[in-house]
Design a protein around this motif. Structure first.
Motif, PDB file in Angstrom:
ATOM      1  N   LEU A  30       9.282 -49.804  25.494  1.00  0.00           N
ATOM      2  CA  LEU A  30       8.520 -50.835  24.765  1.00  0.00           C
ATOM      3  C   LEU A  30       7.029 -50.502  24.715  1.00  0.00           C
ATOM      4  N   THR A  31       6.466 -50.093  25.865  1.00  0.00           N
ATOM      5  CA  THR A  31       5.018 -49.822  25.891  1.00  0.00           C
ATOM      6  C   THR A  31       4.677 -48.567  25.075  1.00  0.00           C
ATOM      7  N   LYS A  32       5.604 -47.599  25.067  1.00  0.00           N
ATOM      8  CA  LYS A  32       5.362 -46.371  24.302  1.00  0.00           C
ATOM      9  C   LYS A  32       5.189 -46.687  22.808  1.00  0.00           C
ATOM     10  N   ARG A  33       5.975 -47.641  22.316  1.00  0.00           N
ATOM     11  CA  ARG A  33       5.923 -48.015  20.892  1.00  0.00           C
ATOM     12  C   ARG A  33       5.023 -49.227  20.651  1.00  0.00           C
ATOM     13  N   ARG A  34       4.421 -49.762  21.710  1.00  0.00           N
ATOM     14  CA  ARG A  34       3.628 -50.992  21.669  1.00  0.00           C
ATOM     15  C   ARG A  34       4.410 -52.119  20.995  1.00  0.00           C
ATOM     16  N   ILE A  37       4.962 -55.402  24.069  1.00  0.00           N
ATOM     17  CA  ILE A  37       4.135 -55.231  25.263  1.00  0.00           C
ATOM     18  C   ILE A  37       3.371 -53.900  25.205  1.00  0.00           C
ATOM     19  N   GLU A  38       2.101 -53.928  25.630  1.00  0.00           N
ATOM     20  CA  GLU A  38       1.344 -52.668  25.739  1.00  0.00           C
ATOM     21  C   GLU A  38       0.817 -52.552  27.163  1.00  0.00           C
ATOM     22  N   HIS A  39       0.566 -51.303  27.556  1.00  0.00           N
ATOM     23  CA  HIS A  39       0.122 -51.067  28.924  1.00  0.00           C
ATOM     24  C   HIS A  39      -1.230 -50.369  28.891  1.00  0.00           C
ATOM     25  N   ARG A  40      -2.164 -50.902  29.661  1.00  0.00           N
ATOM     26  CA  ARG A  40      -3.482 -50.242  29.765  1.00  0.00           C
ATOM     27  C   ARG A  40      -3.800 -50.021  31.215  1.00  0.00           C
ATOM     28  N   LYS A  41      -4.480 -48.891  31.453  1.00  0.00           N
ATOM     29  CA  LYS A  41      -4.865 -48.606  32.834  1.00  0.00           C
ATOM     30  C   LYS A  41      -6.016 -49.520  33.257  1.00  0.00           C
ATOM     31  N   PRO A  53       0.545 -56.697  20.043  1.00  0.00           N
ATOM     32  CA  PRO A  53       1.878 -56.691  20.652  1.00  0.00           C
ATOM     33  C   PRO A  53       2.123 -57.838  21.631  1.00  0.00           C
ATOM     34  N   TYR A  54       1.409 -58.902  21.526  1.00  0.00           N
ATOM     35  CA  TYR A  54       1.598 -60.151  22.304  1.00  0.00           C
ATOM     36  C   TYR A  54       1.194 -60.059  23.781  1.00  0.00           C
ATOM     37  N   ILE A  55       1.735 -59.042  24.487  1.00  0.00           N
ATOM     38  CA  ILE A  55       1.443 -58.991  25.934  1.00  0.00           C
ATOM     39  C   ILE A  55       0.724 -57.681  26.269  1.00  0.00           C
ATOM     40  N   THR A  56      -0.405 -57.777  26.977  1.00  0.00           N
ATOM     41  CA  THR A  56      -1.087 -56.580  27.473  1.00  0.00           C
ATOM     42  C   THR A  56      -1.038 -56.610  28.994  1.00  0.00           C
ATOM     43  N   VAL A  57      -0.438 -55.554  29.550  1.00  0.00           N
ATOM     44  CA  VAL A  57      -0.358 -55.473  31.013  1.00  0.00           C
ATOM     45  C   VAL A  57      -1.368 -54.423  31.474  1.00  0.00           C
ATOM     46  N   GLY A  59      -2.570 -52.135  34.645  1.00  0.00           N
ATOM     47  CA  GLY A  59      -2.022 -51.684  35.925  1.00  0.00           C
ATOM     48  C   GLY A  59      -2.624 -50.361  36.331  1.00  0.00           C
ATOM     49  N   PRO A  60      -2.526 -50.027  37.618  1.00  0.00           N
ATOM     50  CA  PRO A  60      -3.152 -48.795  38.100  1.00  0.00           C
ATOM     51  C   PRO A  60      -2.356 -47.525  37.777  1.00  0.00           C
ATOM     52  N   VAL A  61      -1.092 -47.657  37.325  1.00  0.00           N
ATOM     53  CA  VAL A  61      -0.276 -46.454  37.049  1.00  0.00           C
ATOM     54  C   VAL A  61       0.193 -46.443  35.591  1.00  0.00           C
ATOM     55  N   TYR A  62       0.603 -45.255  35.119  1.00  0.00           N
ATOM     56  CA  TYR A  62       1.100 -45.124  33.748  1.00  0.00           C
ATOM     57  C   TYR A  62       2.550 -45.624  33.661  1.00  0.00           C
ATOM     58  N   PRO A  63       2.980 -46.077  32.456  1.00  0.00           N
ATOM     59  CA  PRO A  63       4.378 -46.512  32.293  1.00  0.00           C
ATOM     60  C   PRO A  63       5.379 -45.416  32.670  1.00  0.00           C
ATOM     61  N   MET A  64       5.002 -44.142  32.458  1.00  0.00           N
ATOM     62  CA  MET A  64       5.930 -43.056  32.811  1.00  0.00           C
ATOM     63  C   MET A  64       6.149 -43.011  34.326  1.00  0.00           C
ATOM     64  N   THR A  65       5.080 -43.301  35.092  1.00  0.00           N
ATOM     65  CA  THR A  65       5.221 -43.334  36.555  1.00  0.00           C
ATOM     66  C   THR A  65       6.167 -44.473  36.954  1.00  0.00           C
ATOM     67  N   ILE A  66       6.061 -45.599  36.229  1.00  0.00           N
ATOM     68  CA  ILE A  66       6.959 -46.734  36.499  1.00  0.00           C
ATOM     69  C   ILE A  66       8.400 -46.310  36.176  1.00  0.00           C
ATOM     70  N   HIS A  67       8.560 -45.571  35.057  1.00  0.00           N
ATOM     71  CA  HIS A  67       9.895 -45.074  34.683  1.00  0.00           C
ATOM     72  C   HIS A  67      10.472 -44.209  35.807  1.00  0.00           C
ATOM     73  N   HIS A  68       9.677 -43.260  36.296  1.00  0.00           N
ATOM     74  CA  HIS A  68      10.148 -42.382  37.383  1.00  0.00           C
ATOM     75  C   HIS A  68      10.546 -43.211  38.602  1.00  0.00           C
ATOM     76  N   ALA A  69       9.580 -44.038  39.071  1.00  0.00           N
ATOM     77  CA  ALA A  69       9.774 -44.748  40.343  1.00  0.00           C
ATOM     78  C   ALA A  69      10.976 -45.690  40.274  1.00  0.00           C
ATOM     79  N   PHE A  70      11.080 -46.464  39.188  1.00  0.00           N
ATOM     80  CA  PHE A  70      12.164 -47.451  39.083  1.00  0.00           C
ATOM     81  C   PHE A  70      13.526 -46.774  38.917  1.00  0.00           C
TER      82      PHE A  70
END
Ligand code: HEM
Ligand code: HEM
Length: 166
Positions: A30-34, A37-41, A53-57, A59-70
């Motif tokens: 979702l964040t990759k395509r905005r 939801i979008e993600h900003r550091k 995109p309605y929601i801006t999150v 966070g200290p890490v990139y969405p890809m890091t969240i993908h790896h960790a989760f």
């Protein structure tokens, strides 16, 4: 024969694991395509707006890091459930065995994809057009493989959940 001959909570680590895998993948997609939801550091926070995109999150890490960790944490939980099962000969068991193999392949493939990503970025930074072209093609093929594995995981999960407890 009672319907639950094993502890009824045996699927719980897997349920949470699968939830983490879905959440980590959906957040990235979702964040990759905005989309929505979008993600900003930045320091953690959420801003909701009435326009796309309605929601801006933040966070200290990139969405890809969240993908790896989760996905890695989810895989470990699913494999704990897998390892505590005793019957792999039923349809549920075979689907489970298939999922365990697919999950391991997905994690290995994920690390390989990350490696290709790094190589591609390096080639782009150094303006090496031949290498850039080669890694772009490789990344496209890799992604097809990674997403196909995700699709087969979904199918096996559907079979598993439909027949488990039969
Ligand atoms: C939403 C996720 C899942 C739920 C709710 C779930 C639930 C269950 C339940 C209730 C059982 C029967 C009790 C038992 O044998 O422990 C079972 C069996 C099993 N599960 Fe899962 N499971 C899930 C995901 C997975 C995954 C991701 C794998 C593989 C990595 C897996 C592999 C197995 C195996 C091999 C069995 C043994 C089959 C049998 O006893 O007939 N499961 N699952
Ligand atoms: C159960 C485990 C996993 C599942 C189900 C999964 C699923 C997916 C899916 C569906 C995508 C495509 C998202 C999109 O473009 O909309 C994706 C992308 C990606 N995944 Fe995974 N993944 C898993 C594990 C991993 C791991 C462990 C890593 C790295 C260590 C990884 C690295 C990547 C990378 C680098 C991409 C980006 C491709 C791109 O946008 O160019 N994945 N994953």
């Amino acid at each position: 024969m009672p319907r639950f001959s094993r502890p009824p909570s045996s699927g719980s680590p897997a349920s949470f694991g699968v939830f983490l895998i879905f959440a980590g993948t959906a957040y990235y997609a979702l964040t990759k395509r905005r989309l929505i939801i979008e993600h900003r550091k930045g320091s953690p926070g959420i801003v909701v707006k009435p326009e796309r995109p309605y929601i801006t999150v933040f966070g200290p890490v990139y969405p890809m890091t969240i993908h790896h960790a989760f996905t890695i944490a989810g895989t470990i939980l699913a494999l704990i459930h897998f390892a505590t099962c005793t019957d792999y000969s039923t349809l549920a068991g075979k689907a489970g065995l298939g999922m365990a193999i697919v999950l391991i392949l997905m994690n290995i493939s994920g690390f390989y994809g990350r490696y290709v990503h790094v190589k591609l970025e390096m080639a782009a930074r150094k303006k090496q057009s031949e290498r850039l072209k080669r890694f772009t093609v490789l990344l496209r093929k890799w992604k097809l493989f990674h997403v196909a594995l995700a699709g087969s995981f979904l199918i096996l999960l559907g079979i598993h959940l439909a027949v488990v407890g039969d």
